[in-house]
Motif scaffolding. Structure first.
Motif, PDB file in Angstrom:
ATOM      1  N   TYR A 161      37.096  37.546  64.453  1.00  0.00           N
ATOM      2  CA  TYR A 161      38.319  38.326  64.667  1.00  0.00           C
ATOM      3  C   TYR A 161      38.301  39.594  63.812  1.00  0.00           C
ATOM      4  O   TYR A 161      37.452  39.764  62.934  1.00  0.00           O
ATOM      5  CB  TYR A 161      39.565  37.500  64.345  1.00  0.00           C
ATOM      6  CG  TYR A 161      39.600  36.931  62.949  1.00  0.00           C
ATOM      7  CD1 TYR A 161      40.211  37.621  61.909  1.00  0.00           C
ATOM      8  CD2 TYR A 161      39.019  35.691  62.665  1.00  0.00           C
ATOM      9  CE1 TYR A 161      40.240  37.106  60.625  1.00  0.00           C
ATOM     10  CE2 TYR A 161      39.048  35.161  61.385  1.00  0.00           C
ATOM     11  CZ  TYR A 161      39.657  35.866  60.378  1.00  0.00           C
ATOM     12  OH  TYR A 161      39.679  35.351  59.109  1.00  0.00           O
ATOM     13  N   GLY A 162      39.274  40.464  64.089  1.00  0.00           N
ATOM     14  CA  GLY A 162      39.479  41.668  63.273  1.00  0.00           C
ATOM     15  C   GLY A 162      38.399  42.715  63.422  1.00  0.00           C
ATOM     16  O   GLY A 162      38.055  43.396  62.455  1.00  0.00           O
ATOM     17  N   ILE A 163      37.841  42.879  64.626  1.00  0.00           N
ATOM     18  CA  ILE A 163      36.836  43.934  64.802  1.00  0.00           C
ATOM     19  C   ILE A 163      37.514  45.297  64.706  1.00  0.00           C
ATOM     20  O   ILE A 163      38.500  45.570  65.391  1.00  0.00           O
ATOM     21  CB  ILE A 163      36.120  43.798  66.159  1.00  0.00           C
ATOM     22  CG1 ILE A 163      35.344  42.496  66.221  1.00  0.00           C
ATOM     23  CG2 ILE A 163      35.189  44.978  66.381  1.00  0.00           C
ATOM     24  CD1 ILE A 163      34.568  42.306  67.507  1.00  0.00           C
ATOM     25  N   GLN A 164      36.987  46.146  63.859  1.00  0.00           N
ATOM     26  CA  GLN A 164      37.498  47.506  63.710  1.00  0.00           C
ATOM     27  C   GLN A 164      36.327  48.479  63.734  1.00  0.00           C
ATOM     28  O   GLN A 164      35.303  48.239  63.106  1.00  0.00           O
ATOM     29  CB  GLN A 164      38.276  47.663  62.400  1.00  0.00           C
ATOM     30  CG  GLN A 164      39.575  46.882  62.367  1.00  0.00           C
ATOM     31  CD  GLN A 164      40.410  47.206  61.138  1.00  0.00           C
ATOM     32  OE1 GLN A 164      39.887  47.521  60.090  1.00  0.00           O
ATOM     33  NE2 GLN A 164      41.722  47.135  61.282  1.00  0.00           N
ATOM     34  N   PHE A 165      36.530  49.559  64.451  1.00  0.00           N
ATOM     35  CA  PHE A 165      35.500  50.589  64.529  1.00  0.00           C
ATOM     36  C   PHE A 165      35.885  51.760  63.644  1.00  0.00           C
ATOM     37  O   PHE A 165      37.051  52.090  63.482  1.00  0.00           O
ATOM     38  CB  PHE A 165      35.322  51.058  65.979  1.00  0.00           C
ATOM     39  CG  PHE A 165      34.821  49.982  66.907  1.00  0.00           C
ATOM     40  CD1 PHE A 165      35.703  49.291  67.716  1.00  0.00           C
ATOM     41  CD2 PHE A 165      33.475  49.657  66.950  1.00  0.00           C
ATOM     42  CE1 PHE A 165      35.250  48.288  68.561  1.00  0.00           C
ATOM     43  CE2 PHE A 165      33.013  48.669  67.784  1.00  0.00           C
ATOM     44  CZ  PHE A 165      33.903  47.971  68.600  1.00  0.00           C
ATOM     45  N   ASP A 166      34.877  52.390  63.067  1.00  0.00           N
ATOM     46  CA  ASP A 166      35.115  53.517  62.169  1.00  0.00           C
ATOM     47  C   ASP A 166      33.908  54.450  62.218  1.00  0.00           C
ATOM     48  O   ASP A 166      32.882  54.130  62.828  1.00  0.00           O
ATOM     49  CB  ASP A 166      35.346  53.020  60.741  1.00  0.00           C
ATOM     50  CG  ASP A 166      36.114  54.023  59.893  1.00  0.00           C
ATOM     51  OD1 ASP A 166      36.348  55.151  60.363  1.00  0.00           O
ATOM     52  OD2 ASP A 166      36.475  53.669  58.750  1.00  0.00           O
TER      53      ASP A 166
END
Length: 250
Positions: A161-166
């Motif tokens: 969970y909590g996939i974040q792109f940056d």
């Protein structure tokens, strides 16, 4: 003798007259300074226009951060912890084999808690123990992200969970954003000044506000992941920049 006395008297008179003249001049100068200060205090403050310029800059992400882990339940604490540790070790090995650097894998949570069991009649039938162990990973090769998640699932991950792109470097985007936001503020100020029959004379202050990164996020829980090579779409990030400018007008 009388002549000498007259000369001395004349000299004293001249000195007294000079002293009086100097005193008068000093008082006059002091009075003028006070008058100038008073005039300055009564001057009207500068006329200003305050505007906030905004802009949004698109940027393609090149890294992703994800929480991956294992939840194990057993009849004893020792068994639950042992199974969880073995699962996370297997997951970590799979991540490294898939190309994730070990320094990009960090334990983010380890917890053990009870799970009361209840029968159909509402009475407690027993207690099990749950061990959760999760790691926070950074993936720097987005082309390989789907395969990495698939390998993690195959290795025993049942919490993702909590996939974040940056973006690893936002310098150029931020610079462009500030330039565009300042231009937007200038356009607004020129319009307002024109409508008010005023002229922009200068800038009194500029304030740059922290940008908001509107990043794509996704995937929560083990139910969101199935089979290898999970399809992933990084999408596009939006960087929002704001500057508040106080313009002097006349």
């Amino acid at each position: 003798m009388k002549s000498r006395n007259l000369v001395l008297i004349s000299a004293v008179i001249v000195l007294l007259l000079s002293a009086c003249t100097g005193l008068s001049s000093g008082l006059s100068n002091a009075s003028a300074a006070v008058n100038e200060a008073a005039a300055a205090q009564t001057d009207s403050p500068a006329k200003t226009i305050t505007v906030t310029g905004t802009t949004k800059v698109g940027i393609s992400p090149d890294i992703a951060t994800i929480t991956v882990g294992s939840r194990e339940e057993a009849d004893s604490v020792a068994t639950a912890v042992q199974n969880s540790n073995a699962s996370v070790e297997s997951i970590t090995d799979a991540l490294v084999a898939a190309g994730v650097a070990r320094e990009d894998i960090q334990t983010s949570n380890f917890s053990v808690y009870t799970n009361e069991q209840w029968g159909p009649d509402g009475t407690r039938s027993g207690t099990t123990y749950v061990a959760e162990n999760t790691v926070y990973i950074t993936v720097r090769d987005l082309d390989n992200l789907g395969a990495i998640l698939g390998d993690a699932v195959d290795a025993g991950a049942n919490n993702i969970y909590g996939i974040q792109f940056d973006a690893s470097d936002k310098t150029a985007a931020m610079s462009q954003g500030r330039e565009d936001a300042l231009q937007n503020a200038s356009d607004q100020a020129e319009e307002l000044a024109g409508l008010s029959n005023l002229t922009i004379a200068g800038i009194q202050s500029i304030t740059h506000y922290a940008s908001n990164y509107l990043m794509n996020t996704g995937m929560g829980g083990a139910g969101m992941v199935a089979d290898s090579a999970v399809p992933i779409s990084p999408g596009q990030m939006t960087v929002q920049v704001e500057v508040t400018v106080v313009y002097i007008v006349e």
